[in-house]
Design a protein around this motif. Structure first.
Motif, short mmCIF file in Angstrom:
data_model
loop_
_atom_site.label_atom_id
_atom_site.label_comp_id
_atom_site.label_asym_id
_atom_site.label_seq_id
_atom_site.Cartn_x
_atom_site.Cartn_y
_atom_site.Cartn_z
N ILE A 119 31.72 87.01 15.73
CA ILE A 119 33.19 87.02 15.62
C ILE A 119 33.80 86.65 16.97
CG2 ILE A 119 35.21 88.45 15.10
CD1 ILE A 119 33.30 90.30 13.52
N ALA A 120 34.80 85.81 16.92
CA ALA A 120 35.64 85.55 18.10
C ALA A 120 37.08 85.83 17.72
CB ALA A 120 35.49 84.11 18.58
N VAL A 121 37.85 86.31 18.69
CA VAL A 121 39.25 86.64 18.45
C VAL A 121 40.11 85.83 19.41
CG1 VAL A 121 40.99 88.47 18.41
CG2 VAL A 121 38.63 88.98 17.72
N LEU A 122 41.00 85.03 18.85
CA LEU A 122 41.98 84.31 19.67
C LEU A 122 43.20 85.21 19.84
CD1 LEU A 122 41.83 80.70 18.21
CD2 LEU A 122 40.37 81.78 19.92
N PRO A 123 43.56 85.57 21.06
CA PRO A 123 44.59 86.60 21.31
C PRO A 123 46.00 86.08 21.07
CG PRO A 123 43.82 85.72 23.39
CD PRO A 123 43.00 85.05 22.33
N LYS A 124 46.43 86.13 19.83
CA LYS A 124 47.73 85.57 19.47
C LYS A 124 48.76 86.64 19.11
CE LYS A 124 46.20 81.35 19.87
NZ LYS A 124 46.68 80.46 20.95
N GLY A 125 48.44 87.92 19.32
CA GLY A 125 49.38 88.99 19.00
C GLY A 125 50.22 89.39 20.20
N LYS A 126 50.79 90.59 20.13
CA LYS A 126 51.70 91.05 21.17
C LYS A 126 50.99 91.84 22.27
CE LYS A 126 55.68 91.25 18.04
NZ LYS A 126 56.66 92.11 17.34
N THR A 127 49.88 92.51 21.92
CA THR A 127 49.19 93.30 22.93
C THR A 127 47.75 92.85 23.15
OG1 THR A 127 48.71 94.96 21.22
CG2 THR A 127 50.61 95.36 22.65
N ASN A 128 46.99 92.56 22.09
CA ASN A 128 45.65 92.00 22.19
C ASN A 128 44.71 92.87 23.02
OD1 ASN A 128 46.47 89.42 20.83
ND2 ASN A 128 47.72 89.23 22.68
N ALA A 129 44.69 94.18 22.73
CA ALA A 129 43.86 95.10 23.50
C ALA A 129 42.38 94.80 23.35
CB ALA A 129 44.15 96.54 23.07
N LEU A 130 41.95 94.37 22.16
CA LEU A 130 40.54 94.07 21.96
C LEU A 130 40.09 92.94 22.89
CD1 LEU A 130 37.82 94.27 20.54
CD2 LEU A 130 38.73 92.82 18.71
N ASN A 131 40.90 91.92 23.03
CA ASN A 131 40.50 90.81 23.89
C ASN A 131 40.47 91.18 25.36
OD1 ASN A 131 40.47 88.97 21.57
ND2 ASN A 131 40.58 87.39 23.15
N VAL A 132 41.30 92.14 25.76
CA VAL A 132 41.21 92.65 27.13
C VAL A 132 39.83 93.26 27.35
CG1 VAL A 132 42.09 94.37 28.75
CG2 VAL A 132 43.69 93.02 27.39
N ASP A 133 39.37 94.02 26.38
CA ASP A 133 38.07 94.66 26.47
C ASP A 133 36.94 93.63 26.48
OD1 ASP A 133 36.18 96.80 26.49
OD2 ASP A 133 35.93 96.56 24.34
N LEU A 134 37.06 92.60 25.66
CA LEU A 134 36.01 91.59 25.56
C LEU A 134 36.03 90.62 26.73
CD1 LEU A 134 36.28 90.75 21.75
CD2 LEU A 134 34.64 92.29 22.88
N GLY A 135 37.13 90.55 27.46
CA GLY A 135 37.20 89.69 28.63
C GLY A 135 37.51 88.24 28.34
N ALA A 136 38.04 87.93 27.15
CA ALA A 136 38.42 86.56 26.83
C ALA A 136 39.75 86.23 27.50
CB ALA A 136 38.51 86.38 25.32
N PRO A 137 39.98 84.99 27.88
CA PRO A 137 41.24 84.61 28.54
C PRO A 137 42.44 84.83 27.62
CG PRO A 137 39.58 82.88 28.78
CD PRO A 137 39.04 83.86 27.79
N ALA A 138 43.57 85.10 28.23
CA ALA A 138 44.80 85.30 27.45
C ALA A 138 45.22 84.03 26.74
CB ALA A 138 45.92 85.78 28.37
N ASP A 139 44.81 82.87 27.26
CA ASP A 139 45.17 81.61 26.63
C ASP A 139 43.97 80.96 25.92
OD1 ASP A 139 43.70 81.01 28.86
OD2 ASP A 139 45.03 79.43 29.61
N TRP A 140 43.02 81.79 25.51
CA TRP A 140 41.80 81.27 24.88
C TRP A 140 42.15 80.42 23.67
CZ3 TRP A 140 37.12 84.02 22.25
CH2 TRP A 140 35.93 83.39 22.66
N SER A 141 41.59 79.22 23.61
CA SER A 141 41.91 78.29 22.53
C SER A 141 40.78 78.24 21.50
CB SER A 141 42.12 76.89 23.10
OG SER A 141 40.90 76.38 23.64
N LEU A 142 41.09 77.65 20.38
CA LEU A 142 40.09 77.48 19.34
C LEU A 142 38.94 76.60 19.84
CD1 LEU A 142 39.04 77.70 16.44
CD2 LEU A 142 40.56 75.81 15.82
N GLU A 143 39.28 75.53 20.53
CA GLU A 143 38.25 74.64 21.04
C GLU A 143 37.31 75.37 22.00
OE1 GLU A 143 37.91 70.19 23.09
OE2 GLU A 143 39.85 71.18 22.87
N ALA A 144 37.89 76.21 22.88
CA ALA A 144 37.06 76.96 23.83
C ALA A 144 36.19 77.99 23.11
CB ALA A 144 37.96 77.65 24.86
#
Length: 345
Positions: free
Chosen positions: A114-139
């Motif tokens: 699973i990958a999560v693109l951080p497109k919500g208002k808080t995106n706490a899961l992605n902070v934990d996973l360390g993915a960039p705030a602007d992570w794209s589908l291509e990336a």
């Protein structure tokens, strides 16, 4: 959070259409050279509004844009029939919660990566996973082959003595946390998002509790009973405040929180619980230092508890929050859900 109280009543009906036999073998999502890809795209997520889905590099991917939980279940069932290896969730924490919840009956214990693109208002899961705030589908597509694989188990939150299926999410809260989520909506309307929104609403809550009267809703606490499971022993509490009430209860399996806040103590895996008995002004004044890692010996005695548990039960008189959405007052069981493989950079 929309100002709506959701319930669990129809989840079993939504999930039944996609039910598959439960596999009991231990399973880890593996890398394959040419993964089959399924994308859940939430057009209502904050950073997706008014934008088209960019699918560069994903010509062979299946894309679904469900608007309801029922549509999510059917989309995931279609992905499962195609045998996807990689599930990309394009949305915020609430979208992740709904996809994981509806995916239980589809994937059982054979989840894809699973990958999560951080497109919500808080995106706490992605902070934990360390993915960039602007992570794209291509990336994210590139990261499938070369990125980190991180194991996380979401919370599984279920109603006690009811047959409703568990909800899967990552941050559960009650008491003043519910007020904080409502305040967060105000922060979002002022243009604060992600970690900045967390900081703004947290500061507002602390100020209310510091300078408000005992009748202030931020100070009076919420009637709740907290117990360890399976034994039923009560969670520790201090001598301060009404024994039948607590100010805040939070639970999560995340290891890193937004803004680096050590809400549950030192980063670690597993189910973690934080409880504030009563918002005493001396304790609140020390919270910024505590959240940055200070561990005074008097912390639990003063009424702030950072705990580990296999599972906990909460009987609460006011609505609770799971990943930004309100659910009714009542009795809940909180434990760890399935082990999932997340992709990050």
């Amino acid at each position: 959070m929309d100002r709506v109280i959701y319930n669990f009543d129809s989840l079993s009906q939504r999930q039944s259409a996609a039910t598959v036999p439960l596999r009991r073998s231990i399973y880890r999502a593996r890398r394959v050279p040419e993964p089959r890809i399924g994308i859940i795209y939430n057009p209502r997520s904050h950073r997706n509004k008014g934008q088209d889905l960019a699918c560069a590099g994903a010509d062979n991917a299946m894309v679904a844009q469900p608007r309801t939980r029922d549509e999510i279940a059917h989309a995931l069932a279609g992905f499962a029939r195609e045998g996807i290896d990689f599930l990309i969730i394009n949305g915020g924490d609430g979208t992740v919660r709904d996809v994981l919840t509806m995916g239980q009956a589809v994937f059982a214990d054979r989840w894809p990566a699973i990958a999560v693109l951080p497109k919500g208002k808080t995106n706490a899961l992605n902070v934990d996973l360390g993915a960039p705030a602007d992570w794209s589908l291509e990336a994210a597509l590139k990261a499938y082959a070369s990125g980190r694989r991180i194991l996380r188990r979401p919370l599984a939150v279920s109603r006690v003595d009811e047959d409703d299926p568990a909800m899967l999410g990552f941050i559960f809260g009650a008491g003043a946390f519910t007020l904080g989520i409502e305040a967060g909506q105000e922060a979002h309307s002022l243009g604060f998002f992600n970690s900045l929104a967390v900081g703004a609403t947290g500061a507002w809550g602390v100020l209310q509790a510091l300078f408000g009267t005992n009748g202030n809703k931020w100070r009076r606490g919420t009637q709740m009973d907290l117990r360890y499971l399976p034994g039923g022993a009560p969670l520790p509490r201090s001598k301060y405040g009404d024994p039948a009430r607590r100010s805040v209860m939070l639970a999560s399996t995340l290891e890193r929180m937004p803004m680096g806040i050590q809400l549950f103590g030192a980063p670690r895996s597993g189910l973690k619980v934080a409880v504030l008995d009563r918002p005493r002004r001396r304790l609140l004044a020390a919270l910024p230092a505590i959240f940055m890692g200070w561990r005074p010996r008097w912390l639990a005695e003063a009424g702030f508890h950072q705990l580990d548990a296999d599972a906990v039960a909460i009987d609460v008189a006011e609505p609770v929050i799971l990943d930004g959405e309100a659910f009714p007052a009542g009795r809940y069981r909180i434990e760890q859900g399935p082990e999932l493989t997340f992709i990050s950079v």
